[in-house]
Design a protein around this motif. Structure first.
Motif, mmCIF file in Angstrom:
data_model
loop_
_atom_site.group_PDB
_atom_site.id
_atom_site.type_symbol
_atom_site.label_atom_id
_atom_site.label_comp_id
_atom_site.label_asym_id
_atom_site.label_seq_id
_atom_site.Cartn_x
_atom_site.Cartn_y
_atom_site.Cartn_z
ATOM 1 N N UNK A 291 0.817 -1.216 0.000
ATOM 2 C CA UNK A 291 0.000 0.000 0.000
ATOM 3 C C UNK A 291 0.848 1.262 0.000
ATOM 4 N N UNK A 292 0.262 2.322 -0.543
ATOM 5 C CA UNK A 292 0.821 3.661 -0.376
ATOM 6 C C UNK A 292 0.312 4.222 0.949
ATOM 7 N N UNK A 293 0.733 5.455 1.271
ATOM 8 C CA UNK A 293 0.288 6.098 2.514
ATOM 9 C C UNK A 293 -1.125 6.659 2.309
ATOM 10 N N UNK B 273 2.435 12.701 -0.371
ATOM 11 C CA UNK B 273 3.790 13.245 -0.231
ATOM 12 C C UNK B 273 4.661 12.388 0.688
ATOM 13 N N UNK B 274 4.059 11.422 1.384
ATOM 14 C CA UNK B 274 4.836 10.521 2.242
ATOM 15 C C UNK B 274 5.283 9.254 1.513
ATOM 16 N N UNK B 275 4.822 9.087 0.265
ATOM 17 C CA UNK B 275 5.135 7.850 -0.447
ATOM 18 C C UNK B 275 6.586 7.817 -0.923
ATOM 19 N N UNK B 276 7.200 6.633 -0.870
ATOM 20 C CA UNK B 276 8.532 6.490 -1.458
ATOM 21 C C UNK B 276 8.495 6.799 -2.956
ATOM 22 N N UNK B 277 9.582 7.371 -3.473
ATOM 23 C CA UNK B 277 9.682 7.698 -4.894
ATOM 24 C C UNK B 277 10.441 6.590 -5.618
ATOM 25 N N UNK B 278 9.768 5.877 -6.546
ATOM 26 C CA UNK B 278 10.493 4.840 -7.302
ATOM 27 C C UNK B 278 11.549 5.484 -8.192
ATOM 28 N N UNK B 279 12.678 4.820 -8.323
ATOM 29 C CA UNK B 279 13.762 5.313 -9.174
ATOM 30 C C UNK B 279 13.729 4.539 -10.496
ATOM 31 N N UNK B 280 13.626 5.241 -11.630
ATOM 32 C CA UNK B 280 13.588 4.541 -12.923
ATOM 33 C C UNK B 280 14.870 3.738 -13.153
ATOM 34 N N UNK C 32 8.026 7.057 3.444
ATOM 35 C CA UNK C 32 7.782 6.326 4.690
ATOM 36 C C UNK C 32 7.280 4.923 4.379
ATOM 37 N N UNK C 33 7.791 3.938 5.119
ATOM 38 C CA UNK C 33 7.485 2.532 4.856
ATOM 39 C C UNK C 33 6.113 2.161 5.406
ATOM 40 N N UNK C 34 5.192 1.831 4.512
ATOM 41 C CA UNK C 34 3.883 1.293 4.909
ATOM 42 C C UNK C 34 4.022 -0.212 5.073
ATOM 43 N N UNK C 35 3.560 -0.733 6.218
ATOM 44 C CA UNK C 35 3.743 -2.171 6.457
ATOM 45 C C UNK C 35 2.484 -2.856 6.966
#
Length: 210
Positions: free
Chosen positions: A95-97, A126-133, A165-168
């Motif tokens: 999940x995202x935040x 805005x708390x979601x991790x940004x994937x790196x291409x 931020x890590x959603x777990x």
């Protein structure tokens, strides 16, 4: 078949019941998405770390945060921090935040999460991790309206502002209690200048459900 497998996986997700002074809620956590984070969290549950702690930071249109301070606002000792797993969890379909999800709180250091957690009470993109291409250097990367070209991969992978931020896990019952907590009047309390519930909201116990 995929949805059936997911349903079986969801059924086996560990669940933790939080009994609080505002009522009870249950979260389920996902070791298949964020294994180190979940193991760390469940160890704190088993060690009774959360029993007697408070929700010390409550912001109605943002999140509720707890798990670090006792009722006298004394910070509880923690084990060493856990490695950040935000991008990995997202890549595995986590999940995202979004509303009702459970994530680890941390300082500006992405790898500083220990015991404190928060529950999102709105969709906090805005708390979601940004994937790196893919690629090294990364041919093109956009962030906050700016375009970066031919950027060394390590520079992006290690940029603190891109970790998120890590959603777990997420709340699976008692969201009404979470909403009650988010709406509680706040002010200054202990060492904090604001966002502290005026009537303390205590976690009486956090219990792993079999």
């Amino acid at each position: 078949m995929a949805s059936q497998a997911w349903a079986q996986g969801a059924g086996s997700a560990p669940k933790v019941k939080f009994a609080t002074s505002a009522g009870d809620f249950v979260v389920e956590v996902y070791p298949d998405k964020a294994p180190k984070t979940v193991e760390n969290f469940l160890q704190y549950v088993k060690d009774k770390h959360y029993d007697g702690t408070v929700f010390h930071r409550v912001i109605e249109n943002f999140m509720i945060q707890g798990g670090g301070f006792d009722a006298a606002y004394k910070q509880k000792p923690t084990r060493p921090p856990v490695a950040h797993e935000g991008r990995e969890a997202l890549a595995k379909g986590g999940d995202k935040n979004v509303v009702g999800t459970l994530a680890m709180a941390r300082t500006n250091d992405p790898h500083s999460a220990s015991a404190q957690f928060f529950i999102n009470v709105k969709d906090n993109d805005f708390l979601n991790p940004t994937p790196i291409p893919p690629g090294d250097p990364v041919p093109r990367f956009e962030y906050q309206g700016k375009v970066y070209e031919n950027t060394p991969r390590a520079q992006l992978v290690n940029a603190p502002q891109l970790f998120g931020y890590t959603v777990f896990g997420k709340v699976v019952s008692g969201m009404d209690v979470v909403n009650k907590i988010k709406a509680t009047p706040t002010g200054a309390g202990g060492p904090f200048p604001g966002d502290v519930p005026k009537t303390p909201i205590l976690i009486n116990s956090a219990t792993l459900l079999k």
